[in-house]
Design a protein around this motif. Structure first.
Motif, PDB file in Angstrom:
ATOM      1  N   ARG A   7      43.151  38.207  44.603  1.00 39.84           N
ATOM      2  CA  ARG A   7      42.951  36.805  44.980  1.00 39.84           C
ATOM      3  C   ARG A   7      42.215  36.143  43.830  1.00 39.84           C
ATOM      4  O   ARG A   7      41.217  36.655  43.330  1.00 39.84           O
ATOM      5  CB  ARG A   7      42.123  36.670  46.256  1.00 39.84           C
ATOM      6  N   ILE A   8      42.717  34.999  43.394  1.00 41.04           N
ATOM      7  CA  ILE A   8      42.092  34.282  42.286  1.00 41.04           C
ATOM      8  C   ILE A   8      40.814  33.617  42.778  1.00 41.04           C
ATOM      9  O   ILE A   8      40.800  32.950  43.814  1.00 41.04           O
ATOM     10  CB  ILE A   8      43.052  33.239  41.688  1.00 41.04           C
ATOM     11  N   GLY A   9      39.749  33.795  41.994  1.00 39.55           N
ATOM     12  CA  GLY A   9      38.460  33.176  42.296  1.00 39.55           C
ATOM     13  C   GLY A   9      38.260  31.930  41.454  1.00 39.55           C
ATOM     14  O   GLY A   9      39.213  31.229  41.110  1.00 39.55           O
ATOM     15  N   ARG A  10      37.039  31.699  41.064  1.00 30.96           N
ATOM     16  CA  ARG A  10      36.715  30.474  40.331  1.00 30.96           C
ATOM     17  C   ARG A  10      37.085  30.602  38.858  1.00 30.96           C
ATOM     18  O   ARG A  10      37.294  31.684  38.334  1.00 30.96           O
ATOM     19  CB  ARG A  10      35.246  30.141  40.487  1.00 30.96           C
ATOM     20  N   THR A  19      38.268  34.361  37.476  1.00 33.22           N
ATOM     21  CA  THR A  19      37.820  35.627  38.051  1.00 33.22           C
ATOM     22  C   THR A  19      38.847  36.016  39.105  1.00 33.22           C
ATOM     23  O   THR A  19      39.541  35.150  39.658  1.00 33.22           O
ATOM     24  CB  THR A  19      36.432  35.502  38.712  1.00 33.22           C
ATOM     25  N   VAL A  20      38.968  37.309  39.364  1.00 32.52           N
ATOM     26  CA  VAL A  20      39.865  37.750  40.425  1.00 32.52           C
ATOM     27  C   VAL A  20      39.170  38.774  41.306  1.00 32.52           C
ATOM     28  O   VAL A  20      38.382  39.586  40.828  1.00 32.52           O
ATOM     29  CB  VAL A  20      41.196  38.334  39.894  1.00 32.52           C
ATOM     30  N   GLU A  21      39.458  38.690  42.571  1.00 34.21           N
ATOM     31  CA  GLU A  21      39.029  39.697  43.545  1.00 34.21           C
ATOM     32  C   GLU A  21      40.167  40.700  43.641  1.00 34.21           C
ATOM     33  O   GLU A  21      41.247  40.396  44.158  1.00 34.21           O
ATOM     34  CB  GLU A  21      38.791  39.027  44.894  1.00 34.21           C
ATOM     35  N   VAL A  22      39.960  41.878  43.096  1.00 37.61           N
ATOM     36  CA  VAL A  22      41.004  42.896  43.029  1.00 37.61           C
ATOM     37  C   VAL A  22      41.233  43.494  44.414  1.00 37.61           C
ATOM     38  O   VAL A  22      40.290  43.860  45.105  1.00 37.61           O
ATOM     39  CB  VAL A  22      40.620  43.998  42.013  1.00 37.61           C
ATOM     40  N   ARG A  23      42.489  43.614  44.802  1.00 40.46           N
ATOM     41  CA  ARG A  23      42.854  44.191  46.095  1.00 40.46           C
ATOM     42  C   ARG A  23      43.859  45.326  45.930  1.00 40.46           C
ATOM     43  O   ARG A  23      44.721  45.528  46.766  1.00 40.46           O
ATOM     44  CB  ARG A  23      43.423  43.119  47.017  1.00 40.46           C
ATOM     45  N   THR A  24      43.740  46.034  44.824  1.00 41.59           N
ATOM     46  CA  THR A  24      44.592  47.188  44.569  1.00 41.59           C
ATOM     47  C   THR A  24      43.743  48.284  43.939  1.00 41.59           C
ATOM     48  O   THR A  24      42.767  47.985  43.244  1.00 41.59           O
ATOM     49  CB  THR A  24      45.768  46.832  43.632  1.00 41.59           C
ATOM     50  N   ASP A  25      44.118  49.517  44.194  1.00 45.65           N
ATOM     51  CA  ASP A  25      43.437  50.642  43.566  1.00 45.65           C
ATOM     52  C   ASP A  25      43.965  50.885  42.157  1.00 45.65           C
ATOM     53  O   ASP A  25      43.460  51.744  41.446  1.00 45.65           O
ATOM     54  CB  ASP A  25      43.614  51.919  44.394  1.00 45.65           C
ATOM     55  N   ARG A  76      42.474  28.472  42.304  1.00 43.55           N
ATOM     56  CA  ARG A  76      41.467  29.135  43.131  1.00 43.55           C
ATOM     57  C   ARG A  76      42.003  29.443  44.530  1.00 43.55           C
ATOM     58  O   ARG A  76      42.673  28.628  45.148  1.00 43.55           O
ATOM     59  CB  ARG A  76      40.223  28.258  43.235  1.00 43.55           C
ATOM     60  N   ASN A  77      41.720  30.646  45.006  1.00 44.71           N
ATOM     61  CA  ASN A  77      42.119  31.174  46.314  1.00 44.71           C
ATOM     62  C   ASN A  77      43.609  31.511  46.428  1.00 44.71           C
ATOM     63  O   ASN A  77      44.081  31.851  47.503  1.00 44.71           O
ATOM     64  CB  ASN A  77      41.703  30.256  47.459  1.00 44.71           C
ATOM     65  N   THR A  78      44.338  31.440  45.325  1.00 42.52           N
ATOM     66  CA  THR A  78      45.741  31.842  45.330  1.00 42.52           C
ATOM     67  C   THR A  78      45.816  33.366  45.378  1.00 42.52           C
ATOM     68  O   THR A  78      45.093  34.060  44.665  1.00 42.52           O
ATOM     69  CB  THR A  78      46.450  31.326  44.053  1.00 42.52           C
ATOM     70  N   LEU A  79      46.694  33.889  46.225  1.00 45.76           N
ATOM     71  CA  LEU A  79      46.925  35.329  46.296  1.00 45.76           C
ATOM     72  C   LEU A  79      47.969  35.719  45.266  1.00 45.76           C
ATOM     73  O   LEU A  79      48.968  35.013  45.080  1.00 45.76           O
ATOM     74  CB  LEU A  79      47.401  35.737  47.688  1.00 45.76           C
ATOM     75  N   LEU A  80      47.736  36.841  44.584  1.00 45.85           N
ATOM     76  CA  LEU A  80      48.681  37.380  43.619  1.00 45.85           C
ATOM     77  C   LEU A  80      49.423  38.537  44.277  1.00 45.85           C
ATOM     78  O   LEU A  80      48.803  39.450  44.826  1.00 45.85           O
ATOM     79  CB  LEU A  80      47.947  37.855  42.361  1.00 45.85           C
ATOM     80  N   ILE A  81      50.742  38.491  44.200  1.00 49.83           N
ATOM     81  CA  ILE A  81      51.584  39.431  44.933  1.00 49.83           C
ATOM     82  C   ILE A  81      52.507  40.165  43.967  1.00 49.83           C
ATOM     83  O   ILE A  81      53.240  39.541  43.208  1.00 49.83           O
ATOM     84  CB  ILE A  81      52.416  38.683  45.997  1.00 49.83           C
ATOM     85  N   ALA A  82      52.472  41.499  44.019  1.00 48.73           N
ATOM     86  CA  ALA A  82      53.322  42.333  43.163  1.00 48.73           C
ATOM     87  C   ALA A  82      54.489  42.873  43.976  1.00 48.73           C
ATOM     88  O   ALA A  82      54.346  43.187  45.163  1.00 48.73           O
ATOM     89  CB  ALA A  82      52.521  43.486  42.583  1.00 48.73           C
TER      90      ALA A  82
END
Length: 188
Positions: A7-10, A19-25, A76-82
């Motif tokens: 998720r994209i941060g500020r 900045t990004v909030e990582v949601r993958t290992d 900001r707050n956009t989700l990144l999808i692979a």
């Protein structure tokens, strides 16, 4: 299959980094320069990662075409999808993607049906299985080795060895009824 990987941060600085909030290992695989990611909302993308770096413990990304702070802040707050092949497996032997665990039947080691995994909740200290019981209620099962004894993808089940009270609160009620589970307030 599409998986949310960040998720994209500020915005960071004035040159378009975020900045990004990582949601993958596997951020080194999913969030590498050159990766093209779909977005939610779809109107924000697709986005191609131009550069990535770690700064003060945070992953910073810059996307092609995003050159200033205003453009970065708009994401900001956009989700990144692979896009991930559903047959793909993580590198580690005891690692799983969320989509592999959703809908697994949960049973105890002695065969008692507990329910079905409907969601994986990623908390800072551990992951939890959200398990829907046959009666529609939910129970949270920590995804830790001491409790989750086996994940069998072939049989589509997770075998657990829950401590007393985790999946059945009757143990606590039975103790209270015979006086052994009384709380300090009850003794006054």
């Amino acid at each position: 299959m599409q998986l949310v990987v960040a998720r994209i941060g500020r915005a960071h600085g004035i040159k378009g980094e975020v900045t990004v909030e990582v949601r993958t290992d596997e951020p080194e695989l999913r969030l590498a320069p050159g990766a093209v990611l779909a977005t939610e909302p779809a109107s924000a993308g697709p986005l191609t990662i131009e550069t990535g770096r770690v700064h003060s413990g945070r992953l910073l990304l810059r996307f092609e075409g995003v050159r200033d702070r205003n453009a970065a802040e708009a994401l900001r707050n956009t989700l990144l999808i692979a896009e991930v092949d559903p047959e793909e497996r993580p590198e580690g032997e005891d690692e799983y993607y969320d989509h592999q665990l959703i809908d697994l039947d949960v049973v105890t080691a002695d065969g008692e049906q507990v329910g079905r995994i409907t969601e994986i909740s990623h908390l800072p200290t551990q992951d939890l299985f959200v398990v829907e019981r046959p009666d529609g209620s939910e129970v949270f099962v920590p995804f830790v080795e001491e409790i989750v004894a086996e994940i069998d993808l072939e049989e589509q089940r997770a075998v657990i060895t829950p401590p007393p009270g985790l999946i059945d609160d009757r143990a606590g009620r039975d103790e209270a009824a015979d006086g052994h589970g009384a709380s300090p307030r009850d003794e006054a």
